[in-house]
Scaffold this active site. Sequence first.
Site, PDB file in Angstrom:
ATOM      1  NE  ARG A 258       4.607  22.885 -18.490  1.00 33.60           N
ATOM      2  CZ  ARG A 258       5.773  22.862 -17.862  1.00 33.60           C
ATOM      3  NH1 ARG A 258       6.793  23.584 -18.333  1.00 33.60           N
ATOM      4  NH2 ARG A 258       5.935  22.149 -16.775  1.00 33.60           N
ATOM      5  NE  ARG A 273       9.257  27.877 -26.140  1.00 35.35           N
ATOM      6  CZ  ARG A 273       9.558  28.269 -24.895  1.00 35.35           C
ATOM      7  NH1 ARG A 273       8.632  28.332 -23.981  1.00 35.35           N
ATOM      8  NH2 ARG A 273      10.796  28.613 -24.607  1.00 35.35           N
ATOM      9  CD  GLU A 345      13.740  24.677 -17.505  1.00 32.61           C
ATOM     10  OE1 GLU A 345      13.687  25.902 -17.721  1.00 32.61           O
ATOM     11  OE2 GLU A 345      12.829  24.051 -16.935  1.00 32.61           O
ATOM     12  CB  SER A 348      13.275  23.110 -13.518  1.00 32.21           C
ATOM     13  OG  SER A 348      13.136  24.269 -12.734  1.00 32.21           O
TER      14      SER A 348
END
Length: 421
Positions: A258, A273, A345, A348
């Site tokens: 990502r 992240r 999180e 998901s």
Amino acid sequence: MIDLRTLREDPDRLRASQRARGEDDSIVDSLLALDASHRSALSSFESLRAEQKSMGKSVSRSSGAEKDALLSRAKELATQVKAAEAEAEALAGRLSAAAAAVPNLVEEAAPHGGEDDYVVLEEVGAKPSFDFEPRDHLELGERLGAIDTERGAKVSGARFFFLTGVGARLQLGMLNLAMQQAVEAGFTPMIPPVLVKPDAMRGTGFQVEHDKEIYHLPEDDLYLVGTSEVPLAAYHADEILDAAALPLRYAGWSSCFRREAGSYGKDTRGIIRVHQFDKVEMFSFCRPEDAAEEHRRLLAWEQEMLAKVELPYRVIDVAAGDLGTSAARKFDCEAWIPSQGRYREVTSTSNCTEFQARRLSVRHRGEDGKTRPVATLNGTLATTRWIVAILENHQRADGSVVVPAALRPHVGLDVLEPVKK
RNA sequence: GGUGGAGUCGCCUAGUGGCCGAGGGCGCACGCCUCGAAAGCGUGUGUAGGGCAACCUACCGUGGGUUCAAAUCCCACCUCCACCGCCA
């Protein structure tokens, strides 16, 4: 892709869905108008084409002066057919582009609103209480010789890292445990390609033209996947699945990539992240009428994994505006992160209903013998980010970390000990 | 990267401009026959869009082109196979 037939029959449903997402509902009217003009253009092309074909047969049967006369009329007709076809094609292009831009219909029960309008469904496990100042995952990881972000940055740049020694062992053990659970639950384990063609990306619901989150290799026109959901969804593209074999459940193990564009300054410390991480993802193809139930099962499997690694967490029902393009409903599990004093999180699960299947043309044969799209669902079974929660929740005053019992056979250690103080 | 060959209905295959959305075989489904089965015989058997329906239209790897008319001719691309080169 939404179903145009449903749109024609019940446009209010899409209007309501758009409003729940906080998005423009006027696209419904422009879609309906475009659909109507496309259909009329198509039918005039088709009748012209039928006329051309029958005239072509007359040409081949005739001769002499009669043939010449027919030929000149046929030529005229040919130009009309060409024009009508071009018109119909142009409208088809506009229609499919417009339809492709519409996000999935949200499930009615999903909370309305944006990012902060989620509903907490459940809180599980007790938050740990420490009689010392808890360290954050990076400090722990460095002391354990588990995480090296400095060299990650040296070699690859910001948001890259090395898992080293016990860190690598912890991740491998955790992902193996996830794979084992999936296999025991009847999933087919999969190691998919992580570079995919534009069609796979688009079919899964990503807007490759605008999405700044996706790595693209222009030389080869391939995309690095942000999740194995993409290759798994596309796995059965253009296939008609045996209805009796449904649900088909796959567990994909892959690296995920990502770009994290637009998240400058967010979560810059540690491995919360990052540009590249690993994940075991559940993916299910099932009958549309079973999808909501399957969604709950995926959530239950996620919770089973979270219980195995002994993390306190809560389950949230994500609000419509935060669902993303493909999902009709989404449940996230958020683990407690002691150093941040909040939930983050870690899993998901999305019910994408027929949205992805329609784009990718994954179908099954219904009771009536007709083909229908399947439903697709996905859910996280374990990912690199879990290491953050595991280290922080299971830390002890001396900087060591207790390995949750279920992980021990897979990690090969009961306790991770600091290599430096 | 180079050269050669190939891509047609689940599978195999026929088809070199109109009578081809497409023949044959296998497979599959149903029926007949049989106590039952096999064999045999018969019928059916792609996907999508439109129409109440009869039916119409599109699709022969993909995209363009030629032609009144393309599975069939031309161009480009993709994939697969073989060999050569390169890399590991």
